[in-house]
Design a protein around this motif. Structure first.
Motif, short mmCIF file in Angstrom:
data_model
loop_
_atom_site.label_atom_id
_atom_site.label_comp_id
_atom_site.label_asym_id
_atom_site.label_seq_id
_atom_site.Cartn_x
_atom_site.Cartn_y
_atom_site.Cartn_z
N LEU A 10 12.49 -0.70 11.35
CA LEU A 10 12.60 0.43 10.94
C LEU A 10 11.20 1.09 11.02
O LEU A 10 11.11 2.32 10.30
CB LEU A 10 12.85 0.33 9.25
N PHE A 11 10.39 0.64 11.74
CA PHE A 11 9.10 1.28 12.13
C PHE A 11 8.14 1.59 10.90
O PHE A 11 7.91 2.74 10.69
CB PHE A 11 9.38 2.53 13.13
N ILE A 12 8.13 0.65 9.94
CA ILE A 12 7.29 0.86 8.88
C ILE A 12 6.31 -0.17 8.73
O ILE A 12 6.81 -1.45 8.88
CB ILE A 12 7.91 0.92 7.49
N THR A 13 4.89 -0.09 8.52
CA THR A 13 4.19 -1.17 8.56
C THR A 13 3.95 -1.86 7.12
O THR A 13 4.27 -0.76 6.31
CB THR A 13 2.78 -0.93 9.12
N SER A 14 3.49 -3.01 7.06
CA SER A 14 3.38 -3.58 5.68
C SER A 14 1.97 -4.16 5.75
O SER A 14 1.53 -5.18 5.33
CB SER A 14 4.23 -4.55 5.24
N LEU A 15 0.79 -3.06 6.06
CA LEU A 15 -0.54 -3.73 6.27
C LEU A 15 -0.95 -4.32 4.87
O LEU A 15 -1.78 -5.38 5.09
CB LEU A 15 -1.43 -2.71 6.79
N SER A 16 -0.77 -3.68 3.70
CA SER A 16 -1.10 -4.34 2.59
C SER A 16 -0.87 -5.46 2.19
O SER A 16 -1.45 -6.24 1.45
CB SER A 16 -0.82 -3.49 1.39
N LYS A 17 0.30 -6.36 2.94
CA LYS A 17 0.66 -7.35 2.56
C LYS A 17 -0.19 -8.58 3.00
O LYS A 17 -0.28 -9.66 2.92
CB LYS A 17 2.23 -7.77 3.18
N ILE A 64 -3.10 5.50 5.92
CA ILE A 64 -1.83 6.16 6.68
C ILE A 64 -0.33 5.29 6.48
O ILE A 64 0.38 6.14 6.09
CB ILE A 64 -2.11 5.94 8.42
N ASN A 65 -0.42 4.11 6.47
CA ASN A 65 0.69 3.41 6.00
C ASN A 65 1.21 3.96 4.72
O ASN A 65 2.42 3.93 4.59
CB ASN A 65 0.42 2.00 6.23
N LYS A 66 0.52 3.90 3.74
CA LYS A 66 0.93 4.38 2.22
C LYS A 66 1.36 5.37 2.21
O LYS A 66 2.14 5.65 1.38
CB LYS A 66 -0.40 4.19 1.44
#
Length: 401
Positions: A10-17, A64-66
């Protein structure tokens, strides 16, 4: 973010994980899904003893991700709906109109699925195996389908430029709908494996997350990674580059030959060229926004970014920027239609004006009806409203012809 497995989901990042804090985030890494046993967050020791989340590159990527998906959905979903309604009202529907309606529908579905999936994973809502499989399949299908609809639409424009007097016979509505159905079936076949290769995992750190089944880890990381990248980005990019090259040359030649055409032929050629300029603009913007994705997809396999925490942080930033550009493809088409398509722009403006005038007339009718409370008074007002709507419809129709 527990990830080394690659698949354009889905082209969404989860950098915060990856951050060992309470920062919230969703569980997918743009085109990445986690396995149940590996981690892509890197070690905690790097350059000068710094963790990768200490670098500014990671912090920027996290910001950016958020927020980026909210912005893209905010401009993309209303724009796609406006494009869909505008084209639908441009009677009669042409082969290009059918492609534009299908593209707007798939772009909207893609953004809605991404935002819904983001919210579900953001709040760690359990989706169960079937829910994960459904979201992955629909998200993959809509993204692939939208890109190949654009290829088909550009192919139709190539035929219109190459055979302007025969395009109505070659690209009939029946053939266009058949082509869309064939592409849809192909995309379904390409992505149906997600119902067998994806399930929902759980761990105490990232909670519920859609992950790859261990039995299918080799297929997803070594085979599907390349299949998906080629189908989603590389192949459409190459096809559109070739088609646009021939279309631009065709437009240049048709302008030179217009002197030898009759008035009717000149009018038909001019109409085809106006539509072509609008759709080629969309196609060229797609190639520009997809180029970083294609380059990154190919070069990423040769970049040992896990050698240091700085490289990990830089990789995350570039990764995020690449997919922000990719997601823009699903949000900007209406604005490109409006800026580059004279007929589309006139039709949309007429439609908005008619809607505004209709609202004003309706308010006047209601005011008169409540003021006099007489059915005799409201009857001619309703008649006036009907006449206004008819005139408005004629005005919109005239912008198309």
């Amino acid at each position: 973010m527990n990830t080394t497995t690659q698949t354009a989901v889905l082209f969404i990042t989860s950098l915060s994980k990856c951050v060992s804090t309470s920062l919230p985030g969703n569980d997918t890494d743009n085109n990445t899904f986690p396995t149940n046993s590996t981690t892509d967050c890197g070690s905690t020791v790097g350059v000068a003893g710094r963790s990768f989340e200490d670098f500014e590159e990671f912090k920027v990527a996290l910001i950016i991700n958020k927020y980026y998906l909210y912005i893209i959905c905010g401009i993309g979903i209303p724009g796609n709906i406006a494009a869909l309604v505008t084209v639908w009202k441009m009677k009669p529907l042409s082969s290009s109109s059918i492609f534009m309606i299908a593209l707007a529908s798939m772009d909207t579905l893609t953004l809605v699925i991404k935002e819904l999936y983001y919210q579900l994973t953001y709040f760690d809502i359990q989706m169960f195996d079937l829910g994960c499989q459904f979201f992955v399949f629909i998200g993959q299908f809509a993204g692939h389908y939208a890109n190949w609809i654009l290829v088909a639409m550009t192919t139709e424009r190539f035929i219109a430029i190459r055979f302007p007097m025969k395009v109505q016979k070659i690209c009939t509505k029946t053939k266009v709908i058949t082509a869309l159905l064939v592409i849809a079936v192909a995309m379904i076949v390409l992505n149906v494996h997600h119902f067998a290769t994806v399930d929902e995992g759980y761990d105490s750190f990232s909670k519920y997350q859609c992950s790859i089944k261990k039995d299918h880890e080799f297929f997803m990381t070594k085979i599907w990674y390349w299949m998906d990248g080629v189908a989603f980005s590389v192949a459409p990019f190459c096809a559109l580059i070739i088609l646009n090259f021939f279309i631009i040359n065709g437009i240049r030649d048709s302008v030179k030959k217009q002197r030898d055409l009759t008035n009717l032929q000149q009018k038909q050629t001019k109409q085809h060229n106006q539509i072509t300029v609008m759709l080629v603009t969309v196609s060229l913007v797609f190639t520009l926004l997809t180029l970083p994705n294609s380059v990154f997809f190919i070069s990423r396999g040769y970049w040992d970014y896990q050698q240091s925490n700085y490289q990990i942080a830089l990789h995350m930033l570039i990764y995020q920027l690449v997919f922000v550009l990719t997601d823009l493809n699903h949000a900007v088409n209406f604005y490109l239609y409006f800026l580059s398509g004279k007929k589309f722009r006139k039709h949309f403006i007429s439609m908005v004006r008619c809607a505004s005038n209709t609202t004003t007339t309706t308010r006047t009718t209601l005011t008169r009806s409540s003021r006099y409370q007489m059915s005799v008074t409201s009857t001619p007002s309703n008649h006036t409203l009907v006449e206004h709507d008819s005139a408005c419809s004629r005005s919109i129709s005239n912008t198309v012809t």
